[in-house]
Design a protein around this motif. Structure first.
Motif, PDB file in Angstrom:
ATOM      1  N   ILE A  94       0.837  -1.205   0.000  1.00 38.95           N
ATOM      2  CA  ILE A  94       0.000   0.000   0.000  1.00 38.95           C
ATOM      3  C   ILE A  94       0.869   1.252   0.000  1.00 38.95           C
ATOM      4  CG2 ILE A  94      -1.811   1.238   1.270  1.00 38.95           C
ATOM      5  CD1 ILE A  94      -2.500  -1.473   2.630  1.00 38.95           C
ATOM      6  N   ILE A  95       0.507   2.230  -0.824  1.00 35.90           N
ATOM      7  CA  ILE A  95       1.170   3.542  -0.751  1.00 35.90           C
ATOM      8  C   ILE A  95       0.111   4.623  -0.558  1.00 35.90           C
ATOM      9  CG2 ILE A  95       3.258   2.998  -2.100  1.00 35.90           C
ATOM     10  CD1 ILE A  95       1.845   4.284  -4.500  1.00 35.90           C
ATOM     11  N   LYS A  96       0.564   5.751  -0.032  1.00 39.67           N
ATOM     12  CA  LYS A  96      -0.383   6.863   0.208  1.00 39.67           C
ATOM     13  C   LYS A  96      -0.677   7.565  -1.109  1.00 39.67           C
ATOM     14  CE  LYS A  96       0.314   7.986   4.986  1.00 39.67           C
ATOM     15  NZ  LYS A  96       1.664   7.921   5.546  1.00 39.67           N
ATOM     16  N   GLU A  97      -1.854   8.167  -1.208  1.00 44.08           N
ATOM     17  CA  GLU A  97      -2.209   8.804  -2.483  1.00 44.08           C
ATOM     18  C   GLU A  97      -1.379  10.046  -2.771  1.00 44.08           C
ATOM     19  OE1 GLU A  97      -6.292   9.946  -2.878  1.00 44.08           O
ATOM     20  OE2 GLU A  97      -6.462  10.608  -0.808  1.00 44.08           O
ATOM     21  N   SER A  98      -0.718  10.578  -1.733  1.00 49.88           N
ATOM     22  CA  SER A  98       0.155  11.740  -1.961  1.00 49.88           C
ATOM     23  C   SER A  98       1.553  11.322  -2.427  1.00 49.88           C
ATOM     24  CB  SER A  98       0.264  12.547  -0.666  1.00 49.88           C
ATOM     25  OG  SER A  98       0.675  11.682   0.378  1.00 49.88           O
ATOM     26  N   SER A  99       1.848  10.002  -2.410  1.00 49.53           N
ATOM     27  CA  SER A  99       3.171   9.526  -2.871  1.00 49.53           C
ATOM     28  C   SER A  99       3.352   9.883  -4.348  1.00 49.53           C
ATOM     29  CB  SER A  99       3.281   8.014  -2.761  1.00 49.53           C
ATOM     30  OG  SER A  99       2.908   7.570  -1.502  1.00 49.53           O
ATOM     31  N   SER A 100       4.618  10.021  -4.732  1.00 47.14           N
ATOM     32  CA  SER A 100       4.884  10.363  -6.135  1.00 47.14           C
ATOM     33  C   SER A 100       4.962   9.097  -6.987  1.00 47.14           C
ATOM     34  CB  SER A 100       6.210  11.113  -6.244  1.00 47.14           C
ATOM     35  OG  SER A 100       7.268  10.237  -5.898  1.00 47.14           O
ATOM     36  N   VAL A 101       4.876   9.289  -8.290  1.00 48.63           N
ATOM     37  CA  VAL A 101       5.046   8.172  -9.217  1.00 48.63           C
ATOM     38  C   VAL A 101       6.436   7.569  -9.023  1.00 48.63           C
ATOM     39  CG1 VAL A 101       5.292   7.602 -11.684  1.00 48.63           C
ATOM     40  CG2 VAL A 101       3.368   8.999 -10.902  1.00 48.63           C
ATOM     41  N   TYR A 102       7.416   8.411  -8.771  1.00 51.36           N
ATOM     42  CA  TYR A 102       8.787   7.929  -8.515  1.00 51.36           C
ATOM     43  C   TYR A 102       8.794   6.960  -7.313  1.00 51.36           C
ATOM     44  CZ  TYR A 102      13.702   7.936  -7.197  1.00 51.36           C
ATOM     45  OH  TYR A 102      14.964   7.536  -6.868  1.00 51.36           O
ATOM     46  N   ASP A 103       8.152   7.372  -6.205  1.00 51.73           N
ATOM     47  CA  ASP A 103       8.056   6.504  -5.013  1.00 51.73           C
ATOM     48  C   ASP A 103       7.366   5.188  -5.354  1.00 51.73           C
ATOM     49  OD1 ASP A 103       9.245   8.340  -3.366  1.00 51.73           O
ATOM     50  OD2 ASP A 103       7.340   9.247  -2.714  1.00 51.73           O
ATOM     51  N   ALA A 104       6.331   5.293  -6.170  1.00 57.16           N
ATOM     52  CA  ALA A 104       5.555   4.100  -6.524  1.00 57.16           C
ATOM     53  C   ALA A 104       6.423   3.111  -7.299  1.00 57.16           C
ATOM     54  CB  ALA A 104       4.328   4.495  -7.348  1.00 57.16           C
ATOM     55  N   GLY A 137       5.260  10.937 -20.074  1.00 59.36           N
ATOM     56  CA  GLY A 137       4.954  12.372 -20.136  1.00 59.36           C
ATOM     57  C   GLY A 137       6.201  13.221 -19.917  1.00 59.36           C
ATOM     58  N   LYS A 138       6.005  14.517 -20.050  1.00 65.98           N
ATOM     59  CA  LYS A 138       7.137  15.452 -19.918  1.00 65.98           C
ATOM     60  C   LYS A 138       7.447  15.754 -18.449  1.00 65.98           C
ATOM     61  CE  LYS A 138       7.974  17.098 -24.322  1.00 65.98           C
ATOM     62  NZ  LYS A 138       7.329  15.950 -24.953  1.00 65.98           N
ATOM     63  N   GLN A 139       6.399  15.628 -17.610  1.00 63.57           N
ATOM     64  CA  GLN A 139       6.566  16.045 -16.216  1.00 63.57           C
ATOM     65  C   GLN A 139       7.497  15.101 -15.443  1.00 63.57           C
ATOM     66  OE1 GLN A 139       2.690  16.619 -14.576  1.00 63.57           O
ATOM     67  NE2 GLN A 139       3.473  17.619 -12.729  1.00 63.57           N
ATOM     68  N   LYS A 140       8.253  15.660 -14.507  1.00 63.59           N
ATOM     69  CA  LYS A 140       9.148  14.831 -13.681  1.00 63.59           C
ATOM     70  C   LYS A 140       8.321  13.907 -12.795  1.00 63.59           C
ATOM     71  CE  LYS A 140      12.727  16.482 -11.500  1.00 63.59           C
ATOM     72  NZ  LYS A 140      13.497  17.414 -10.651  1.00 63.59           N
ATOM     73  N   ILE A 141       8.700  12.628 -12.738  1.00 63.83           N
ATOM     74  CA  ILE A 141       7.847  11.687 -11.993  1.00 63.83           C
ATOM     75  C   ILE A 141       7.915  11.904 -10.482  1.00 63.83           C
ATOM     76  CG2 ILE A 141       7.730   9.894 -13.785  1.00 63.83           C
ATOM     77  CD1 ILE A 141       9.828   8.352 -12.217  1.00 63.83           C
ATOM     78  N   GLU A 142       8.921  12.638 -10.028  1.00 58.10           N
ATOM     79  CA  GLU A 142       8.968  13.011  -8.601  1.00 58.10           C
ATOM     80  C   GLU A 142       7.827  13.981  -8.267  1.00 58.10           C
ATOM     81  OE1 GLU A 142      11.509  12.924 -10.562  1.00 58.10           O
ATOM     82  OE2 GLU A 142      13.292  12.116  -9.559  1.00 58.10           O
ATOM     83  N   ASP A 143       7.328  14.677  -9.296  1.00 59.01           N
ATOM     84  CA  ASP A 143       6.331  15.729  -9.051  1.00 59.01           C
ATOM     85  C   ASP A 143       4.896  15.290  -9.334  1.00 59.01           C
ATOM     86  OD1 ASP A 143       8.476  17.337  -8.494  1.00 59.01           O
ATOM     87  OD2 ASP A 143       8.584  18.196 -10.512  1.00 59.01           O
ATOM     88  N   ILE A 144       4.728  14.046  -9.785  1.00 58.28           N
ATOM     89  CA  ILE A 144       3.352  13.592 -10.073  1.00 58.28           C
ATOM     90  C   ILE A 144       2.859  12.721  -8.921  1.00 58.28           C
ATOM     91  CG2 ILE A 144       1.863  12.445 -11.769  1.00 58.28           C
ATOM     92  CD1 ILE A 144       4.172  12.585 -13.766  1.00 58.28           C
ATOM     93  N   PRO A 145       1.800  13.145  -8.234  1.00 52.30           N
ATOM     94  CA  PRO A 145       1.247  12.271  -7.189  1.00 52.30           C
ATOM     95  C   PRO A 145       0.497  11.090  -7.822  1.00 52.30           C
ATOM     96  CG  PRO A 145       0.140  14.425  -7.178  1.00 52.30           C
ATOM     97  CD  PRO A 145       1.063  14.423  -8.356  1.00 52.30           C
ATOM     98  N   VAL A 146       0.570   9.928  -7.182  1.00 53.55           N
ATOM     99  CA  VAL A 146      -0.080   8.755  -7.788  1.00 53.55           C
ATOM    100  C   VAL A 146      -1.590   8.924  -7.932  1.00 53.55           C
ATOM    101  CG1 VAL A 146       1.530   6.865  -7.366  1.00 53.55           C
ATOM    102  CG2 VAL A 146      -0.024   7.572  -5.558  1.00 53.55           C
TER     103      VAL A 146
END
Ligand code: ADP
Length: 216
Positions: free
Chosen positions: A89-99, A135-144
């Motif tokens: 389980i991960i939190k919804e505020s986690s980033s795509v990078y964390d995921a 996508g172009k956006q950094k995956i550290e900045d996209i919340p899951v």
């Protein structure tokens, strides 16, 4: 016990009961020129596997079930609660990078996403993450929670569900993984606590266990 392959003697017993049932163990033994004690294990196996039904003081009779029907019966008896794995389980505020890191660290294909109350909010799969990485956006900045599949569209299952039902849900929804949940109250809304994970691997394990009849 293997439900497909019966011994020659079990086959003969099955034939006798098919033709002459209800029939007592004593009568079957007599026909085969064997003692009742010798036959006991065979009768036990045939009854446990569902080929025969036994009624006290009546005897054995043929259940009329074919191999595939019996396989279905066994699959319906395997329950989620006995096969489920631990959820990741991960939190919804986690980033795509964390995921992505969690996916590799935990060696799973799907992550479940929880909200601030710890309840099921969504699911992210490998392909969801790959898509986000294109996508172009950094995956550290996209919340899951931007990219996940979300409630109320999440397919869930419960502890008492059978593996057969789970297998059908996996196929019908074309997904790899289903969270095992328990219903909880969240104010006046219904919410789910995530308590396990069942996947295509879980179903395969149950199948191997049914076919070989021993835990894998
Ligand atoms: P992948 O897409 O990596 O092959 P899946 O086939 O499991 O993995 O997922 C397909 C899509 O279905 C993804 O968008 C995923 O978010 C979604 N999904 C996966 N599991 C569920 C589920 N239990 N309920 C609803 N949607 C799901």
């Amino acid at each position: 016990m293997n439900i497909i392959e019966l011994t020659k003697r079990q086959d003969i017993i099955l034939e006798i009961v098919k033709n002459e049932g209800p029939i007592t163990g004593e009568q079957i033994a007599e026909k085969l020129n064997l003692t009742r004690a010798t036959l006991r294990p065979d009768l036990a196996i045939l009854t446990m596997a569902g080929y025969l039904d036994a009624r006290p003081r009546v005897g054995y009779f043929y259940s009329g079930k074919s191999g595939p029907q019996l396989l279905g019966d066994l699959a319906r008896k395997k329950l989620v609660k006995d096969f489920k794995a631990l959820p990741v389980i991960i939190k919804e505020s986690s980033s795509v990078y964390d995921a992505v890191c969690t996916l590799f660290l935990e060696d799973v294909g799907t992550l479940y996403v929880s909200n601030d109350q710890g309840h099921l909010a969504g699911v992210v799969s490998r392909k969801d993450l790959l898509r986000a990485m294109l996508g172009k956006q950094k995956i550290e900045d996209i919340p899951v929670n931007i990219i996940m599949s979300r409630m109320p569209n999440i397919v869930v299952c419960f502890l008492e569900d059978s593996i057969y039902e789970v297998a059908k849900k996996l196929i019908n929804n074309q997904i790899d993984s289903i969270p095992v949940v328990r219903e909880v109250k969240a104010g006046d809304r219904q919410a789910y606590e995530i308590i396990g994970r069942v996947t295509k691997t879980t179903v395969t394990k149950a199948f191997v266990e049914i076919a070989g009849d021993q835990p894998v």
